[in-house]
Design a protein around this motif. Structure first.
Motif, PDB file in Angstrom:
ATOM      1  N   GLY A   1      39.376  34.915  49.143  1.00 49.84           N
ATOM      2  CA  GLY A   1      40.471  34.869  50.102  1.00 49.84           C
ATOM      3  C   GLY A   1      41.819  34.739  49.416  1.00 49.84           C
ATOM      4  O   GLY A   1      42.790  35.401  49.811  1.00 49.84           O
ATOM      5  N   ARG A   2      41.890  33.897  48.402  1.00 56.04           N
ATOM      6  CA  ARG A   2      43.159  33.738  47.691  1.00 56.04           C
ATOM      7  C   ARG A   2      43.562  35.042  47.004  1.00 56.04           C
ATOM      8  O   ARG A   2      44.729  35.452  47.059  1.00 56.04           O
ATOM      9  CB  ARG A   2      43.064  32.602  46.672  1.00 56.04           C
ATOM     10  CG  ARG A   2      44.380  32.357  45.905  1.00 56.04           C
ATOM     11  CD  ARG A   2      44.273  31.192  44.960  1.00 56.04           C
ATOM     12  NE  ARG A   2      44.120  29.936  45.671  1.00 56.04           N
ATOM     13  CZ  ARG A   2      45.146  29.244  46.190  1.00 56.04           C
ATOM     14  NH1 ARG A   2      46.390  29.692  46.085  1.00 56.04           N
ATOM     15  NH2 ARG A   2      44.928  28.108  46.802  1.00 56.04           N
ATOM     16  N   ALA A   3      42.592  35.705  46.355  1.00 50.42           N
ATOM     17  CA  ALA A   3      42.900  36.967  45.681  1.00 50.42           C
ATOM     18  C   ALA A   3      43.333  38.033  46.685  1.00 50.42           C
ATOM     19  O   ALA A   3      44.221  38.842  46.395  1.00 50.42           O
ATOM     20  CB  ALA A   3      41.687  37.445  44.887  1.00 50.42           C
ATOM     21  N   GLN A   4      42.732  38.020  47.871  1.00 50.29           N
ATOM     22  CA  GLN A   4      43.151  38.978  48.913  1.00 50.29           C
ATOM     23  C   GLN A   4      44.607  38.733  49.298  1.00 50.29           C
ATOM     24  O   GLN A   4      45.402  39.679  49.432  1.00 50.29           O
ATOM     25  CB  GLN A   4      42.259  38.822  50.159  1.00 50.29           C
ATOM     26  CG  GLN A   4      40.820  39.278  49.987  1.00 50.29           C
ATOM     27  CD  GLN A   4      40.665  40.787  50.080  1.00 50.29           C
ATOM     28  OE1 GLN A   4      41.633  41.542  49.983  1.00 50.29           O
ATOM     29  NE2 GLN A   4      39.425  41.240  50.241  1.00 50.29           N
ATOM     30  N   LEU A   5      44.977  37.472  49.468  1.00 50.84           N
ATOM     31  CA  LEU A   5      46.346  37.157  49.886  1.00 50.84           C
ATOM     32  C   LEU A   5      47.343  37.467  48.776  1.00 50.84           C
ATOM     33  O   LEU A   5      48.455  37.940  49.044  1.00 50.84           O
ATOM     34  CB  LEU A   5      46.431  35.693  50.299  1.00 50.84           C
ATOM     35  CG  LEU A   5      45.644  35.341  51.570  1.00 50.84           C
ATOM     36  CD1 LEU A   5      45.639  33.838  51.811  1.00 50.84           C
ATOM     37  CD2 LEU A   5      46.221  36.070  52.778  1.00 50.84           C
ATOM     38  N   GLU A   6      46.954  37.230  47.545  1.00 50.46           N
ATOM     39  CA  GLU A   6      47.845  37.562  46.431  1.00 50.46           C
ATOM     40  C   GLU A   6      48.046  39.074  46.333  1.00 50.46           C
ATOM     41  O   GLU A   6      49.174  39.546  46.099  1.00 50.46           O
ATOM     42  CB  GLU A   6      47.275  37.001  45.128  1.00 50.46           C
ATOM     43  CG  GLU A   6      47.327  35.471  45.056  1.00 50.46           C
ATOM     44  CD  GLU A   6      46.589  34.905  43.854  1.00 50.46           C
ATOM     45  OE1 GLU A   6      46.768  33.711  43.555  1.00 50.46           O
ATOM     46  OE2 GLU A   6      45.817  35.675  43.222  1.00 50.46           O
ATOM     47  N   ALA A   7      46.962  39.829  46.519  1.00 44.64           N
ATOM     48  CA  ALA A   7      47.076  41.289  46.487  1.00 44.64           C
ATOM     49  C   ALA A   7      47.901  41.787  47.670  1.00 44.64           C
ATOM     50  O   ALA A   7      48.679  42.743  47.545  1.00 44.64           O
ATOM     51  CB  ALA A   7      45.685  41.926  46.503  1.00 44.64           C
ATOM     52  N   LEU A   8      47.741  41.148  48.823  1.00 39.99           N
ATOM     53  CA  LEU A   8      48.524  41.521  49.999  1.00 39.99           C
ATOM     54  C   LEU A   8      50.011  41.284  49.759  1.00 39.99           C
ATOM     55  O   LEU A   8      50.854  42.115  50.109  1.00 39.99           O
ATOM     56  CB  LEU A   8      48.048  40.718  51.208  1.00 39.99           C
ATOM     57  CG  LEU A   8      48.737  41.017  52.537  1.00 39.99           C
ATOM     58  CD1 LEU A   8      48.409  42.422  53.016  1.00 39.99           C
ATOM     59  CD2 LEU A   8      48.317  39.984  53.596  1.00 39.99           C
ATOM     60  N   ALA A   9      50.335  40.154  49.148  1.00 35.16           N
ATOM     61  CA  ALA A   9      51.731  39.860  48.830  1.00 35.16           C
ATOM     62  C   ALA A   9      52.299  40.921  47.886  1.00 35.16           C
ATOM     63  O   ALA A   9      53.434  41.383  48.061  1.00 35.16           O
ATOM     64  CB  ALA A   9      51.842  38.466  48.216  1.00 35.16           C
ATOM     65  N   ASP A  10      51.505  41.313  46.903  1.00 40.42           N
ATOM     66  CA  ASP A  10      51.962  42.337  45.964  1.00 40.42           C
ATOM     67  C   ASP A  10      52.232  43.653  46.689  1.00 40.42           C
ATOM     68  O   ASP A  10      53.243  44.322  46.432  1.00 40.42           O
ATOM     69  CB  ASP A  10      50.915  42.523  44.867  1.00 40.42           C
ATOM     70  CG  ASP A  10      51.366  43.519  43.803  1.00 40.42           C
ATOM     71  OD1 ASP A  10      52.370  43.256  43.128  1.00 40.42           O
ATOM     72  OD2 ASP A  10      50.714  44.572  43.673  1.00 40.42           O
ATOM     73  N   GLU A  11      51.347  44.045  47.605  1.00 36.47           N
ATOM     74  CA  GLU A  11      51.557  45.269  48.377  1.00 36.47           C
ATOM     75  C   GLU A  11      52.829  45.194  49.217  1.00 36.47           C
ATOM     76  O   GLU A  11      53.533  46.193  49.383  1.00 36.47           O
ATOM     77  CB  GLU A  11      50.368  45.501  49.315  1.00 36.47           C
ATOM     78  CG  GLU A  11      49.104  45.979  48.631  1.00 36.47           C
ATOM     79  CD  GLU A  11      48.006  46.295  49.628  1.00 36.47           C
ATOM     80  OE1 GLU A  11      46.909  46.665  49.189  1.00 36.47           O
ATOM     81  OE2 GLU A  11      48.242  46.178  50.852  1.00 36.47           O
ATOM     82  N   ALA A  12      53.091  44.007  49.750  1.00 38.75           N
ATOM     83  CA  ALA A  12      54.240  43.842  50.641  1.00 38.75           C
ATOM     84  C   ALA A  12      55.539  43.595  49.885  1.00 38.75           C
ATOM     85  O   ALA A  12      56.606  43.490  50.501  1.00 38.75           O
ATOM     86  CB  ALA A  12      53.986  42.692  51.608  1.00 38.75           C
TER      87      ALA A  12
END
Length: 251
Positions: free
Chosen positions: A210-221
């Motif tokens: 979950g943390r890695a998903q949110l970090e990747a999401l932040a990078d995309e955004a």
């Protein structure tokens, strides 16, 4: 016998081009024609009520075109709405938003009858008393339920109706989440773009925590994956877990 059956079926589907089989009372043939066509029309009207209202007096002609020209891939009557959707997608020449509107109306039925189950993917439900659900969602691999479908449409399908027929698609897509709950009811949600993308990512990259998903999401955004961003993302995951959209973490 086979030739007679083919003649009968051809006439039922397209009476203007195929004459009635010889030897059948015309009044009886009219009963058959009306019975078959009206059954199909009523079934489709029940599954596509918005399209039925939009087309109004043109609805019978639309159904007749489908009834006459589409070669169904299945003999199952409940699958007829899916065949109608396929026909709209393949035949073209109508309002550009019509196939997406049809899909939007059909997908609720598709989710209702889906045989998928959350337990199809091995996972831990996080319902152990005193478990730190937040920590588990961040450290584990959150599972998007097979009964939660994030969808995107180019047209504002949720607004189309007799009083709103758009001529051009908007700049931003219409994002939708459908979810079948434990009670069997299908609910429509309108997630914001960031939430919708996170839902999509849970299915696209199931190996990430979950943390890695949110970090990747932040990078995309183009955002900083700071504590505030992670906290907002965690709130979404916890709400989805509460609602069964994210039933747990993968084993």
């Amino acid at each position: 016998m086979r030739a007679s059956q083919d003649d009968f079926a051809a006439h039922i589907r397209d009476p203007e081009r195929h004459p009635a089989p010889a030897g059948i009372d015309p009044r009886r043939m009219q009963v058959y024609r009306d019975l078959f066509f009206n059954n199909v029309s009523r079934l489709l009207a029940g599954n596509f009520p918005v399209i039925r209202r939009v087309y109004g007096s043109r609805w019978p002609a639309l159904v007749r075109d489908f009834y006459r020209g589409h070669g169904c891939r299945t003999p199952l009557f409940p699958e007829l709405p899916r065949e109608f959707l396929r026909w709209l997608e393949d035949s073209g020449g109508r309002e550009p938003w019509l196939p997406e509107l049809a899909h939007y109306e059909w997908v609720e039925l598709a989710l209702q009858v889906s045989e998928a189950r959350a337990d199809d993917v091995p996972h831990d439900r996080l319902d152990v008393p005193r478990m730190d659900v937040a920590a588990a969602l961040l450290a584990g691999r959150p599972l998007l339920s097979p009964l939660a479908w994030p969808l995107a449409y180019a047209w504002p399908v949720h607004r189309i109706g007799p009083d709103f027929l758009p001529e051009e698609p908007p700049a931003s897509p219409t994002l939708v989440l459908l979810h079948r709950g434990a009670d069997g009811g299908v609910r429509f949600h309108a997630p914001n773009p960031l939430a919708w993308r996170l839902l999509q990512r849970l299915d696209e990259a199931p190996s990430l925590s979950g943390r890695a998903q949110l970090e990747a999401l932040a990078d995309e955004a183009g955002a900083a994956p700071d504590d505030a961003f992670i906290a907002r993302g965690l709130d979404m995951l916890r709400n989805w877990h509460r609602d069964g959209i994210v039933p747990g973490v993968r084993r």
